[in-house]
Design an enzyme around this catalytic site. Structure first.
Site, PDB file in Angstrom:
ATOM      1  NE  ARG A  87      -3.389  31.217 -32.931  1.00 14.10           N
ATOM      2  CZ  ARG A  87      -4.197  31.114 -31.893  1.00 14.10           C
ATOM      3  NH1 ARG A  87      -4.104  30.068 -31.078  1.00 14.10           N
ATOM      4  NH2 ARG A  87      -5.103  32.042 -31.650  1.00 14.10           N
ATOM      5  NE  ARG A 157      -3.397  26.594 -26.979  1.00 16.45           N
ATOM      6  CZ  ARG A 157      -4.203  27.662 -26.835  1.00 16.45           C
ATOM      7  NH1 ARG A 157      -3.855  28.831 -27.323  1.00 16.45           N
ATOM      8  NH2 ARG A 157      -5.357  27.552 -26.189  1.00 16.45           N
ATOM      9  CE  LYS A 219      -4.841  30.472 -22.546  1.00 11.05           C
ATOM     10  NZ  LYS A 219      -5.336  31.603 -23.344  1.00 11.05           N
ATOM     11  CE  LYS A 221      -1.076  31.325 -24.505  1.00 11.85           C
ATOM     12  NZ  LYS A 221      -1.487  32.747 -24.484  1.00 11.85           N
ATOM     13  CB  CYS A 439      -5.701  40.851 -28.805  1.00 15.20           C
ATOM     14  SG  CYS A 439      -7.231  41.619 -28.218  1.00 15.20           S
ATOM     15  CB  CYS A 445     -11.953  37.728 -30.928  1.00 13.56           C
ATOM     16  SG  CYS A 445     -11.723  36.806 -29.383  1.00 13.56           S
ATOM     17  CB  CYS A 484     -11.773  39.826 -23.624  1.00 15.86           C
ATOM     18  SG  CYS A 484     -10.689  38.419 -23.972  1.00 15.86           S
ATOM     19  CB  CYS A 488      -4.647  37.499 -27.147  1.00 15.70           C
ATOM     20  SG  CYS A 488      -5.626  35.995 -26.896  1.00 15.70           S
TER      21      CYS A 488
END
Length: 575
Positions: A87, A157, A219, A221, A439, A445, A484, A488
């Protein structure tokens, strides 16, 4: 400015609990190096060892395999078809036509799937890079002035920014701050340069003054949004800056902290959460504020339980006011009262729009963000052909679409002609399709439980039929699907959200709003697609007959008590 004003949070401290294994391999990684370089030379396997498969994430990669053929390969006594998703770091989503042509060529020649995927984090990613080609991928990005640093893992991110091609002056200023925030919060380790760009290994000690040698607990954001458009979904981010303009100039930001959408099935200690409004800061305090929020989360976040390690859980555990005061102390500022603003739209404005500077911007709808040459619809080639003649730039949106930006009037006709020729403009695409998102999920994935990207197009066709049957063909519902519960596809900010539970089965959530300021509530758990449609169709029929003027579907199901609104998700999300 102090980064360490109070290393012990004021209540509910978790620092004395045993750390998770992720904290071990970060601590032992030598500033994200691990033994990645050695693993690259191991030809016995197409993947990385367990620690390195995690450590490549802050370098911008996830290890994956093709799950469609996993069972077949196991039966043949072969290793799964391990490959990497890479990415790009692209703050604000802006890329030049020349850069685009380079990534287009790499995707075509050096990836297993041959596609470019536009993501909900306003960047692009390659799927299907084999380990032997990873260095060339990173070196290509470096050659064209890009990189993939910190687009995954326990770091800040890719920084989002409202594309807003109409308000070009304010957008340009906001975009510059997105770039500055991204650079300021990047890891400082030389590991990326040493491993991927063959940079000389220095004997000096690495330092991470913002992230620390342990990096973040989870993470993180960050986004900048320019009202009245909430195209970046501010409540999906740990930290959002709401741009406040006066007389066409950016004067500061309202700061929102603690948003996030991920949860875990069956674990009621996890939930989506809206961000809290801390207040207004002048524009010159932006970097100090961003750093203070990140370092407070760094020091106070839960390093024992990763499922409760995000900023949203830290605020719930230590208290919003305590967190806010710590940010003020570290940044040396006092939050002022927030400046009023309103969100009136969320999706992208598809089609041509003219900015105040008289330049034109063409937003292309890219279903699920997947650019590939399909039969009779060579989308990927079409964007490349536009890139060959376009003299402006491209802007990737947080809704998986692509803007051909800054087009001179004299070039408008030829760009539209190319876009139509290659299927990038399709007048038959409905409003409903333009306002749906999914997503990636299967086959790449590793977390996928149910289909999402491959499921959505046919599902929207069915929803379009229901809308048309109820005289709602010119209406839409914000509808999102995730394979899931990790969030995302941002289903937890949709009017209708489907969250994968198992193959062919989803949890159905209802009651978000069009502005993206309300979390939907679970209506029915673990149901089939037929069961979902049996629920949705009569609700749409009722919406058609009983709605108020301009009432969105999410507001309608709240008003008519189909579901109760989520007021405080930490308390009532599972009620």
């Amino acid at each position: 400015m102090s980064n360490n004003s109070n290393l012990t949070p004021p209540q509910n401290d978790t620092s004395q609990l045993p750390p998770s294994d992720a904290e071990r391999f970060k601590r032992e990684s030598d500033f994200l190096r691990g033994t990645i370089a050695q693993d690259l030379t191991n030809e016995i396997t197409g993947g990385f060892n367990s620690d390195n498969s995690q450590l490549i994430r802050p370098h911008g990669m996830y290890q994956q395999d093709d799950r469609d053929i996993r069972a077949e390969r196991i039966e043949q006594k072969l290793e799964p078809l391990i490959n990497m998703m890479l990415r790009c770091r692209l703050p604000g989503g802006i890329i030049t036509p020349q850069q685009w042509l380079a990534i287009d060529k790499f995707a075509q020649e050096d990836t297993f799937y041959g596609s470019i995927r536009l993501t909900t984090r306003q960047t692009f990613q390659f799927h299907g890079i084999f380990k032997r080609d990873l260095k060339s991928a990173h070196q290509l990005l470096h050659k064209i002035g890009l990189d993939s640093i910190a687009t995954a893992g326990d770091v800040n991110r890719n920084v989002l920014c409202t594309t807003n091609p109409i308000e070009s002056a304010v957008h340009q200023q906001a975009y510059q701050w997105a770039s500055k925030i991204s650079e300021h919060l990047l890891p400082k380790t030389r590991a990326y340069v040493e491993i991927w760009l063959d940079g000389e290994k220095l004997e000096t000690q690495d330092e991470e003054p913002i992230l620390s040698s342990q990096y973040l607990p989870r993470k993180f954001k960050t986004a900048i949004v320019i009202p009245p458009t909430n195209d970046v979904d501010v409540h999906a981010n740990d930290l959002s800056f709401v741009a406040i303009a006066k007389h066409g100039q950016l004067i500061g930001f309202n700061v929102l902290v603690g948003g996030g959408l991920a949860m875990t099935h069956g674990d009621k200690s996890t939930y989506p959460r809206k961000a809290d409004d801390f207040g207004f800061i002048p524009v010159d305090a932006t970097l100090k504020c961003a750093e203070a929020v990140v370092t407070t989360q760094r020091d106070w976040g839960n390093r024992s339980n990763r499922k409760n390690a995000k900023t949203k859980y830290t605020l719930e555990r230590v208290g919003v006011e305590n967190f806010k005061k710590e940010v003020e102390l570290r940044a040396g500022l006092t939050f002022l009262p927030s400046v009023p603003y309103q969100f009136t739209q969320r999706g992208d404005q598809i089609g041509w729009y003219q900015g105040f500077d008289r330049r034109w911007h063409l937003t292309l709808f890219i279903e699920n963000g997947r650019l590939l040459d399909y039969p009779n619809k060579p989308l990927k080639t079409g964007v490349a052909e536009i890139a060959k003649i376009h003299q402006g730039d491209f802007r990737l949106t947080a809704n998986q679409n692509l803007i051909v930006a800054n087009v001179e009037s004299s070039h408008k006709q030829v760009i539209e002609q190319l876009a139509r020729q290659y299927g990038l403009i399709d007048d038959s695409v409905t409003l409903q399709r333009k306002n749906a998102m999914a997503c990636v999920s299967f086959p790449t994935c590793p977390l996928a439980m149910a289909e999402a990207e491959r499921f959505l197009p046919d599902f929207i066709t069915t929803i379009d039929h229901i809308l048309h049957k109820n005289q709602l063909a010119q209406e839409y519902i914000i509808l999102r699907v995730t394979g899931c519960p990790n969030g995302c596809g941002r289903a937890m900010l949709a009017e209708i959200g489907l969250v994968g539970k198992a193959l062919g089965r989803y949890n159905l959530y209802l009651g978000g709003d069009r502005a993206g300021t309300r979390i939907p509530r679970l209506y029915k758990e673990n149901i089939t697609v037929d069961e979902i449609l049996a629920i949705i169709e009569p609700l749409i029929e009722n919406w058609s007959q009983l709605r108020l003027a301009d009432e969105g579907f999410g507001d309608f199901v709240i008003r008519t008590k189909v579901v109760k609104p989520i007021i405080n998700s930490a308390i009532d999300f599972y009620d």
